[in-house]
Design an enzyme around this catalytic site. Structure first.
Site, PDB file in Angstrom:
ATOM      1  CD  GLU A 105      -2.862  -1.113   2.409  1.00  0.00           C
ATOM      2  OE1 GLU A 105      -4.060  -1.347   2.199  1.00  0.00           O
ATOM      3  OE2 GLU A 105      -2.407  -0.906   3.544  1.00  0.00           O
ATOM      4  CB  CYS A 118       2.980   7.613   3.135  1.00  0.00           C
ATOM      5  SG  CYS A 118       3.487   6.388   4.347  1.00  0.00           S
ATOM      6  CB  CYS A 125       7.179  -4.839   8.995  1.00  0.00           C
ATOM      7  SG  CYS A 125       8.481  -4.062   9.987  1.00  0.00           S
ATOM      8  CB  CYS A 129       6.077  -2.263  16.554  1.00  0.00           C
ATOM      9  SG  CYS A 129       7.756  -1.861  16.020  1.00  0.00           S
ATOM     10  CB  CYS A 132       2.786  -1.345  13.889  1.00  0.00           C
ATOM     11  SG  CYS A 132       2.896  -1.076  12.107  1.00  0.00           S
ATOM     12  CB  CYS A 351       0.802   6.332  11.520  1.00  0.00           C
ATOM     13  SG  CYS A 351       1.278   7.913  10.895  1.00  0.00           S
TER      14      CYS A 351
HETATM   15  N1  SAH Z   1       9.394   0.840  10.273  1.00  0.00           N
HETATM   16  C1  SAH Z   1       9.568   2.269  10.159  1.00  0.00           C
HETATM   17  C2  SAH Z   1       8.676   2.855   9.098  1.00  0.00           C
HETATM   18  C3  SAH Z   1       7.199   2.805   9.437  1.00  0.00           C
HETATM   19  S1  SAH Z   1       6.714   4.399   9.859  1.00  0.00           S
HETATM   20  C4  SAH Z   1       9.369   2.916  11.504  1.00  0.00           C
HETATM   21  O1  SAH Z   1       9.004   2.228  12.429  1.00  0.00           O
HETATM   22  O2  SAH Z   1       9.655   4.101  11.650  1.00  0.00           O
HETATM   23  C5  SAH Z   1       5.233   4.156  10.668  1.00  0.00           C
HETATM   24  C6  SAH Z   1       5.107   5.106  11.830  1.00  0.00           C
HETATM   25  O3  SAH Z   1       3.800   4.925  12.396  1.00  0.00           O
HETATM   26  C7  SAH Z   1       6.101   4.822  12.929  1.00  0.00           C
HETATM   27  O4  SAH Z   1       6.512   6.017  13.535  1.00  0.00           O
HETATM   28  C8  SAH Z   1       5.273   4.032  13.940  1.00  0.00           C
HETATM   29  O5  SAH Z   1       5.783   4.202  15.246  1.00  0.00           O
HETATM   30  C9  SAH Z   1       3.905   4.640  13.760  1.00  0.00           C
HETATM   31  N2  SAH Z   1       2.809   3.724  14.065  1.00  0.00           N
HETATM   32  C10 SAH Z   1       2.779   2.395  13.894  1.00  0.00           C
HETATM   33  N3  SAH Z   1       1.591   1.895  14.263  1.00  0.00           N
HETATM   34  C11 SAH Z   1       0.844   2.945  14.672  1.00  0.00           C
HETATM   35  C12 SAH Z   1      -0.497   3.073  15.143  1.00  0.00           C
HETATM   36  N4  SAH Z   1      -1.291   2.029  15.247  1.00  0.00           N
HETATM   37  N5  SAH Z   1      -0.927   4.312  15.451  1.00  0.00           N
HETATM   38  C13 SAH Z   1      -0.131   5.392  15.300  1.00  0.00           C
HETATM   39  N6  SAH Z   1       1.131   5.328  14.835  1.00  0.00           N
HETATM   40  C14 SAH Z   1       1.610   4.111  14.528  1.00  0.00           C
END
Ligand code: SAH
Length: 363
Positions: A105, A118, A125, A129, A132, A351
Site C-alpha cells: 500500500e 507515503c 515487516c 511492534c 502496528c 500510521c
Molecule cells: N518501520 C519504520 C517505518 C514505518 S513508519 C518505523 O518504524 O519508523 C510508521 C510510523 O507509524 C512509525 O513512527 C510508527 O511508530 C507509527 N505507528 C505504527 N503503528 C501505529 C499506530 N497504530 N498508530 C499510530 N502510529 C503508529
C-alpha cells in the site's frame, strides 16, 4: 513405465528490467546496444519523468529501437488493484499488486501546499511492534528498487496529468526501510533525478524503528535524506516491550547514532512518538523525553495511537486532554512539537494501519 516427468519450468525472463537502474547503469546497458549516449537521457526521461509503462509508450523513439529494447529489456510496473479515498478527501490509499501477486500500500496525502506520498519498502515487516498492523503480517519480502520507485512514478503520473505534482516523499509505509537498505537508497537516488520526479533527498524522509547500523550507514554515505526515528518510549524496558528491536539496539545506542547522523548530515531529526494511553503518555514520560533529546536539534511528532484489529485492543488512544497536556509539556521546554492526527484513518490508511491482508488492519 511412467512417462518422463513434465517439468514445470517457468521460462525465466532474462531481460534486464530498466526500471530501478541508476543512470550510469542504464548508460552501460545502452552502450552494450551500441547506441548513442543521448539515448540514456531519453530513456531516463521516459521512465522516471513521464512514468512510461512500456517501451511502446516512448513515441519519440524509432520503432526499430523500441523493438530492440523489448527484445533485450523490460519495464516492470505495479498494478493498481484498489484505490480508496478518505471521507475528507485528504488521503488516498493505493493498493498495488506486485508481479508475484503480493500486495503493498501507498498513501497520498493532500495538505495545503503539499502532496506527500507515503511509500512502502517491504511487504509486511519483521519487527513486530505491538501497536502496528503491518507487523502482524511478518516479513514476506523486501521490495525491489523498481517496486519502490514505481509507487512514486505511478501516482505521480496521474497527479502530473492533472497539473499537480508530488512535493514530498515519506518512507513510512509498510516495512522497515533500513532493513532493505540497498533498494531503498537506490530508489531515493532515482527520486532525485532531475529529469525524473526531481524530489531531492531534501524532500524525502526515511523513518526507522531504530536500526542503528542502517542509520550509521546513511550518515557515512552522506545521503542527505531526512531522518525520522520512531522512539515511542523513554525507558528501555517499556520500549522493548512494544518494540522488540530495542533489545538489540537500546535507546542510548539509538540516540548516539542519531547524534552522529546529525553531526554528519546537519539536518534536524524527527522523533515520532506514538501515544499509548496509560503506557507512555504520563508527565514523567514527557519529562524523560525532554531529557533524552536534549542537545539534538529535532522536532517531535506525537501520533495518538490509531486503532488496529487483532489481536485485540492491547493499546488505547489517550484522551484529547492527555494528548494536549503531553504536547504542552514538551513545548514548555521549547521543543517543536506537532500532533499528527493521521489522515485517512477511516480507510485504514493512517500510521500503523497498513496491512495487505484484508481481514485485518483497522480495528
Ligand atoms: N518501520 C519504520 C517505518 C514505518 S513508519 C518505523 O518504524 O519508523 C510508521 C510510523 O507509524 C512509525 O513512527 C510508527 O511508530 C507509527 N505507528 C505504527 N503503528 C501505529 C499506530 N497504530 N498508530 C499510530 N502510529 C503508529
Amino acid at each position: 513405465m511412467s512417462e518422463p516427468a513434465l517439468l514445470d519450468i517457468q521460462t525465466a525472463d532474462t531481460r534486464v528490467d530498466l526500471k530501478g537502474l541508476l543512470p550510469e547503469e542504464l548508460q552501460a546497458f545502452i552502450s552494450t546496444l551500441g547506441k548513442e549516449r543521448y539515448r540514456t537521457k531519453q530513456l531516463l526521461a521516459w521512465i522516471y519523468g513521464r512514468g512510461a509503462a512500456s517501451f511502446d509508450d516512448m513515441t519519440d523513439l524509432s520503432r526499430g529501437f523500441r523493438a530492440e529494447l523489448s527484445e533485450r529489456a523490460r519495464l516492470s510496473h505495479l498494478t493498481e488493484v484498489l484505490r480508496t479515498r478518505s471521507s475528507d478527501g485528504k488521503a488516498v490509499k493505493f493498493l498495488f499488486a506486485l508481479s508475484d501477486g503480493l500486495q503493498v500500500e501507498s498513501v497520498l496525502m493532500f495538505e495545503k501546499d503539499r502532496r506527500t506520498l507515503c511509500i512502502s519498502s517491504q511487504v509486511g515487516c519483521p519487527l513486530d511492534c505491538t501497536f502496528c498492523a503491518t507487523g502482524r503480517m511478518g516479513l514476506l519480502r523486501n521490495l525491489t528498487a523498481a517496486e519502490i520507485i514505481d509507487q512514486v512514478l505511478a501516482i505521480r503520473r496521474e497527479l502530473v496529468a492533472g497539473d499537480d505534482d508530488l512535493t514530498n516523499i515519506v518512507m513510512m509505509g509498510m516495512g522497515e526501510p533500513l532493513l532493505n537498505y540497498d533498494a531503498v537508497t537506490r530508489a531515493i537516488r532515482l527520486m532525485g533525478l532531475e529529469m525524473g520526479p526531481c524530489l531531492s533527498a531534501k524532500k524525502v524522509t526515511l523513518s526507522t524503528a531504530g536500526h542503528v547500523p542502517g542509520i550509521l550507514r546513511l550518515a557515512e554515505e552522506g545521503l542527505k535524506v531526512g531522518l525520522a526515528v520512531s522512539l515511542n518510549a523513554t525507558v528501555d524496558e517499556m520500549r522493548t516491550r512494544i518494540m522488540p528491536i530495542n533489545r538489540k539496539w537500546p535507546i542510548a545506542d539509538l540516540l548516539d547514532a542519531v547524534r552522529r547522523y546529525y553531526r554528519r548530515i546537519g539536518r534536524r531529526v524527527t522523533f515520532e512518538y506514538v501515544l499509548l494511553a496509560g503506557e507512555n503518555d504520563a508527565d514523567a514520560d514527557a519529562d524523560r523525553l525532554i531529557a533524552l533529546v536534549r542537545g539534538i536539534p529535532c522536532k517531535i511528532n506525537l501520533i495518538p495511537w490509531n486503532p488496529i484489529a487483532s489481536p485485540g485492543p492491547r493499546h488505547q488512544r489517550p484522551s484529547q486532554a492527555r494528548i494536549d497536556a503531553f504536547a504542552d509539556r514538551l513545548r514548555a521546554s521549547h521543543l517543536t512539537v506537532s500532533v499528527r492526527y493521521s489522515k485517512g484513518d477511516d480507510i485504514g490508511a493512517a500510521c500503523g494501519q497498513l496491512i495487505t491482508n484484508p481481514q485485518e488492519g483497522r480495528g
